[in-house]
Design a protein around this motif. Sequence first.
Motif, short mmCIF file in Angstrom:
data_model
loop_
_atom_site.label_atom_id
_atom_site.label_comp_id
_atom_site.label_asym_id
_atom_site.label_seq_id
_atom_site.Cartn_x
_atom_site.Cartn_y
_atom_site.Cartn_z
N TYR A 1 15.95 27.45 -19.26
CA TYR A 1 15.92 28.52 -18.27
C TYR A 1 14.95 28.14 -17.15
O TYR A 1 13.75 27.95 -17.42
CB TYR A 1 15.53 29.83 -18.94
CG TYR A 1 16.53 30.21 -19.99
CD1 TYR A 1 17.70 30.88 -19.65
CD2 TYR A 1 16.34 29.85 -21.31
CE1 TYR A 1 18.65 31.18 -20.60
CE2 TYR A 1 17.28 30.15 -22.28
CZ TYR A 1 18.43 30.81 -21.91
OH TYR A 1 19.38 31.10 -22.85
N PRO A 2 15.44 28.02 -15.93
CA PRO A 2 14.60 27.49 -14.85
C PRO A 2 13.38 28.35 -14.55
O PRO A 2 12.41 27.87 -13.98
CB PRO A 2 15.54 27.44 -13.64
CG PRO A 2 16.73 28.24 -14.01
CD PRO A 2 16.81 28.28 -15.49
N HIS A 3 13.42 29.64 -14.94
CA HIS A 3 12.28 30.51 -14.61
C HIS A 3 11.14 30.36 -15.60
O HIS A 3 10.06 30.90 -15.39
CB HIS A 3 12.74 31.96 -14.54
CG HIS A 3 13.27 32.48 -15.85
ND1 HIS A 3 14.57 32.30 -16.24
CD2 HIS A 3 12.67 33.14 -16.84
CE1 HIS A 3 14.76 32.85 -17.42
NE2 HIS A 3 13.61 33.36 -17.83
N LEU A 4 11.37 29.63 -16.70
CA LEU A 4 10.32 29.49 -17.72
C LEU A 4 9.49 28.24 -17.45
O LEU A 4 9.98 27.26 -16.92
CB LEU A 4 10.95 29.37 -19.11
CG LEU A 4 11.77 30.55 -19.63
CD1 LEU A 4 12.30 30.24 -21.02
CD2 LEU A 4 10.93 31.81 -19.68
N THR A 5 8.23 28.29 -17.86
CA THR A 5 7.41 27.09 -17.83
C THR A 5 7.66 26.32 -19.14
O THR A 5 8.26 26.87 -20.08
CB THR A 5 5.91 27.43 -17.75
OG1 THR A 5 5.56 28.15 -18.93
CG2 THR A 5 5.59 28.27 -16.52
N GLY A 6 7.18 25.09 -19.20
CA GLY A 6 7.35 24.31 -20.42
C GLY A 6 6.80 25.04 -21.63
O GLY A 6 7.44 25.10 -22.69
N ALA A 7 5.60 25.60 -21.47
CA ALA A 7 4.97 26.32 -22.59
C ALA A 7 5.82 27.53 -23.00
O ALA A 7 5.94 27.83 -24.19
CB ALA A 7 3.57 26.77 -22.20
N GLU A 8 6.40 28.20 -22.01
CA GLU A 8 7.24 29.37 -22.33
C GLU A 8 8.53 28.96 -23.05
O GLU A 8 9.02 29.70 -23.90
CB GLU A 8 7.57 30.14 -21.04
CG GLU A 8 6.38 30.91 -20.51
CD GLU A 8 6.57 31.45 -19.09
OE1 GLU A 8 5.80 32.33 -18.69
OE2 GLU A 8 7.48 30.95 -18.38
N GLY B 1 3.15 12.95 -23.39
CA GLY B 1 2.79 12.53 -22.03
C GLY B 1 3.22 13.47 -20.95
O GLY B 1 3.42 13.07 -19.80
N ILE B 2 3.39 14.74 -21.29
CA ILE B 2 3.82 15.72 -20.28
C ILE B 2 2.94 16.97 -20.33
O ILE B 2 3.45 18.10 -20.28
CB ILE B 2 5.32 16.12 -20.44
CG1 ILE B 2 5.64 16.43 -21.92
CG2 ILE B 2 6.24 15.08 -19.88
CD1 ILE B 2 6.93 17.17 -22.11
N GLY B 3 1.62 16.74 -20.41
CA GLY B 3 0.69 17.88 -20.41
C GLY B 3 0.91 18.80 -19.22
O GLY B 3 0.78 20.01 -19.32
N VAL B 4 1.30 18.20 -18.11
CA VAL B 4 1.49 18.96 -16.87
C VAL B 4 2.66 19.94 -16.97
O VAL B 4 2.72 20.96 -16.28
CB VAL B 4 1.68 17.98 -15.68
CG1 VAL B 4 3.00 17.24 -15.82
CG2 VAL B 4 1.61 18.68 -14.36
N ALA B 5 3.61 19.64 -17.87
CA ALA B 5 4.83 20.47 -17.98
C ALA B 5 4.55 21.84 -18.58
O ALA B 5 5.33 22.77 -18.40
CB ALA B 5 5.88 19.76 -18.82
#
Lengths: 310, 256
Positions: free
Chosen positions: A93-100, A126-130
């Motif tokens: 879902y594009p509205h969610l962040t990676g953590a969500e 390697g995707i902490g930023v996500a």
Amino acid sequence: MEYLVALEGIEKTYRPGLFQKRVRALDGLTLRVERGECYGFLGVNGAGKTTTFKVLLGLLRTDAGRGELLGAPLGNRTVRRRLGFLPELPAYYPHLTGAEVLRFARDLSGVPRDDAADRRLFEELGIGVAADRRVRRLSKGQLQRVGLAQCLVHEPELLILDEPMSGLDPIARGLVKDRLRRERAAGRTLLLSTHVLADVENLVDRVGLLASGKLALEERADALLASNTREVVITGEGAVSEEVVADIPGASWRAGTAGWTVSLEHPAPLQVDACVRRLVRAGATIHGLETRRDDLETIFIDRIRREEQA
Amino acid sequence: MRILWALARNTFVEALRDKVFYLLLGFGAFLFSASRLLAPLALGEERRVTLDVGLAAISLFGCLITIFVGHQMIFREVERKTLYFLFSRPIHRAHFVWGKFCGLASVLAVSLVVMGALLVLVLKISGYPVDASIVQALVLAFFGLMILAAIAVLIAAFTTPVLAGLLTLAAYVVGHGSGDLFWLLERTGSPGAAALVRTLGWILPRLDLYSEMLPVLDGSGWTPIQMGWCVLYALLYGGACLCLATVVLQRREFTL
């Protein structure tokens, strides 16, 4: 022997429309994946790999045959709690962040939320930023790893991964491969589809080739890898001439701009070792040694042709 | 329950991100303009006109929100392949249907609260009295929209977004005209027409029951029994639609 995936004689035909030609996607597919093994599921585009995964997930019904997933008949909902699935080109879902996405995945899988563990998982991949970035702003490679993370959060027994290395750069490829090795070492069962030999080297136990909707060949990976070296290329410099390797079968010497190159075609066991020793004895400095292999599809297709000719 | 909640929340947040609540701004602007323009023409019936226009607008904008959110709620999951994410987990198709419905119902509930508050604000600003019948009308409007939302989910389960939007709109129009249709058919006196009325009575949604203006216009309101029947009908009709949607999705294959 316990099989987490057991398909027998599965048939599936797509019926696109009234006046369109029917497509036979699976034609008596029989596939078994043992508990704890890593199975490489190969096949060219349109061979039926994704259809097989859809059948396993219960998104498609079969026309014939029977199957079990994690010991339950296909379509059983509750066993999917023990399954992790990564689709090819995963979409979230594009509205969610990676953590969500991971939180949502945990909610749907019925496991407690653990944001700290999710962040650790992102860091490992390697995707902490996500974690705090919306899915629509992630690159293809980052999205692929979010996909892998979402199928690991509930610690499933079986991982079904459709092209898990797709869209990854070499560093990410290494991270994902390491993670998959760890999952395997932890006793998880992996069923993964791929085209690239390097992706499955030292990872899969068995490989199977799907062709025209059925398993054309199935073999242990170590046996296959031992037999598919096409060429070994040794590069170096020093006072070495063509005569040094002249009597080695399949060997050829070529002068380069900075040194020379020795190629060994389809080398026999220990032939590479013998060649390198001889070069060193002749005073050479070895710069590199590269093993060139056919990709798995090529090997398998070649095998099929050879079997047909035989 | 956790799965249902997670799916409903996701549908709700997605609707927010789709800027569905911009429609509410449209409603606010429409309501204020209409009350300012039409009320002076009503010659002593200004409150009645404001209420009439306001409640009708709430129903219409509720329908637009239902269509906006509902028309592609299932198609989009298939189109962008997020169904893989959902159905690789222990989710029953019923979870999916009810989760989507609850998400849409939450959007409608928030919208109705906002629209209802705007209506009351307009009435207060204009100096007209506000009584409990307005709250009753809003509650009924909510249950009417629940029926429409369930129909939207059912239609979305088997058709394309454009067709789903059109069919939901058709259900809204037919549902609001069904009372008049039954009235006409009953008066023909024909046994065939009576049978047709009975059959259609089971099929067509009686949305007209949820948009009656008279009890709110004259301030008499609805009795608890009348309200109870309307709520019960909405629960039964909506529940039947969602069960049917579950069956449709259960039988549907997803080639993605």
